[in-house]
Design a protein around this motif. Structure first.
Motif, short mmCIF file in Angstrom:
data_model
loop_
_atom_site.label_atom_id
_atom_site.label_comp_id
_atom_site.label_asym_id
_atom_site.label_seq_id
_atom_site.Cartn_x
_atom_site.Cartn_y
_atom_site.Cartn_z
N CYS A 39 0.92 -1.36 0.04
CA CYS A 39 -0.13 -0.06 -0.07
C CYS A 39 0.93 1.24 -0.12
O CYS A 39 1.92 1.28 0.91
CB CYS A 39 -0.86 -0.05 1.14
N CYS A 42 0.66 2.92 3.76
CA CYS A 42 1.06 2.49 5.14
C CYS A 42 2.29 1.63 4.63
O CYS A 42 3.21 1.17 5.72
CB CYS A 42 0.08 1.77 6.05
N HIS A 52 -5.09 0.45 0.79
CA HIS A 52 -6.06 -0.15 1.75
C HIS A 52 -7.20 0.55 1.96
O HIS A 52 -6.96 1.81 1.97
CB HIS A 52 -5.54 -0.55 3.39
N CYS A 55 -6.88 3.16 4.48
CA CYS A 55 -5.55 4.10 4.09
C CYS A 55 -6.00 5.02 3.12
O CYS A 55 -5.52 6.19 2.86
CB CYS A 55 -4.48 3.26 3.65
ZN LIG Z 1 -2.39 0.99 3.80
#
Ligand SMILES: [Zn+2]
Ligand SMILES: [Zn+2]
Length: 224
Positions: A39, A42, A52, A55
């Motif tokens: 991702c 993160c 995500h 996120c």
């Molecule tokens: Zn993430």
């Protein structure tokens, strides 16, 4: 033409100096390819490189495509060409990337946009490695290329800064070129050589999304 150039300037392995290719077989075997996409927010494992759900954000990156870890021969190659481009080496980088494309679920109708360098730095250096990469990807995959952005503040190098400082350092550093219209609804891949904290790409994504861009993905040869 290429044959003549190869004779005049034989390719050397950027890592060990062996003549024959830019990355020799032995050094190629030392490349740490990214097995599982991550991702862009993160940097934890993420299916097909997509951000995500937790996120995601309105102005955030939607995904990340990276080929290898920023270590070993890939790191040496990227550092080597930072100030002096080596003829044709972008083909190696494009190859490394394209071998991994199947792992990522990129949106359709994309355009490629390079992460800009500050104009004075580009003048001094003579090229922008992100631009060369994006152009080469554009030619190979027949995806339109647009140099959409300007970096109008000379930021400090991101190396050595903390994650927070990196964000602060690039804040407000980018803008769309004045002449550009029609970013609206376009899906964009931002191209750079290395993705480290992602602060630079995140700042570019924010500018593009505020101008109405659809999905914005980051693409880099190496994950720092
Ligand atoms: Zn993430
Ligand atoms: Zn080698």
């Amino acid at each position: 033409m290429n044959v003549i150039l190869d004779l005049l300037f034989p390719k050397r392995c950027v890592s060990c100096g062996k003549i024959g290719s830019y990355i020799c077989k032995k050094c190629f075997s030392r490349i740490e390819f990214i097995k599982n996409p991550v991702c862009p927010v993160c940097q934890r494992q993420a299916v097909e490189g997509k951000t995500h759900p937790g996120c995601k954000g309105r102005y955030r990156l939607d995904g990340l495509v990276v080929a290898a870890r920023y270590r070993g021969p890939v790191k040496t190659a990227i550092i080597k060409v930072k100030y002096k481009w080596i003829y044709d080496i972008e083909k190696i980088f494009v190859d490394l990337l394209s071998q991994r494309f199947w792992k990522f679920n990129l949106p359709a109708d994309l355009i490629l946009v390079p992460v800009p360098l500050y104009s004075q730095r580009k003048k001094w250096r003579g090229f922008n490695q992100a631009e060369i990469l994006a152009k080469s990807l554009s030619l190979q995959f027949n995806v339109p290329y647009f140099d959409l952005m300007n970096r109008f503040i000379e930021t400090k190098p991101q190396v050595g800064l903390s994650r927070e400082d990196r964000k602060e350092n690039v804040k407000g550093a980018f803008a769309l070129r004045k002449i550009i219209t029609g970013v609206s609804g376009k899906n964009i891949i931002l191209v750079d050589d290395v993705f480290t904290s992602g602060a630079t790409m995140a700042e570019c994504a924010k500018v593009l999304k505020k101008a109405g861009a659809g999905q914005v993905w980051a693409m880099a040869v190496a994950l720092g």
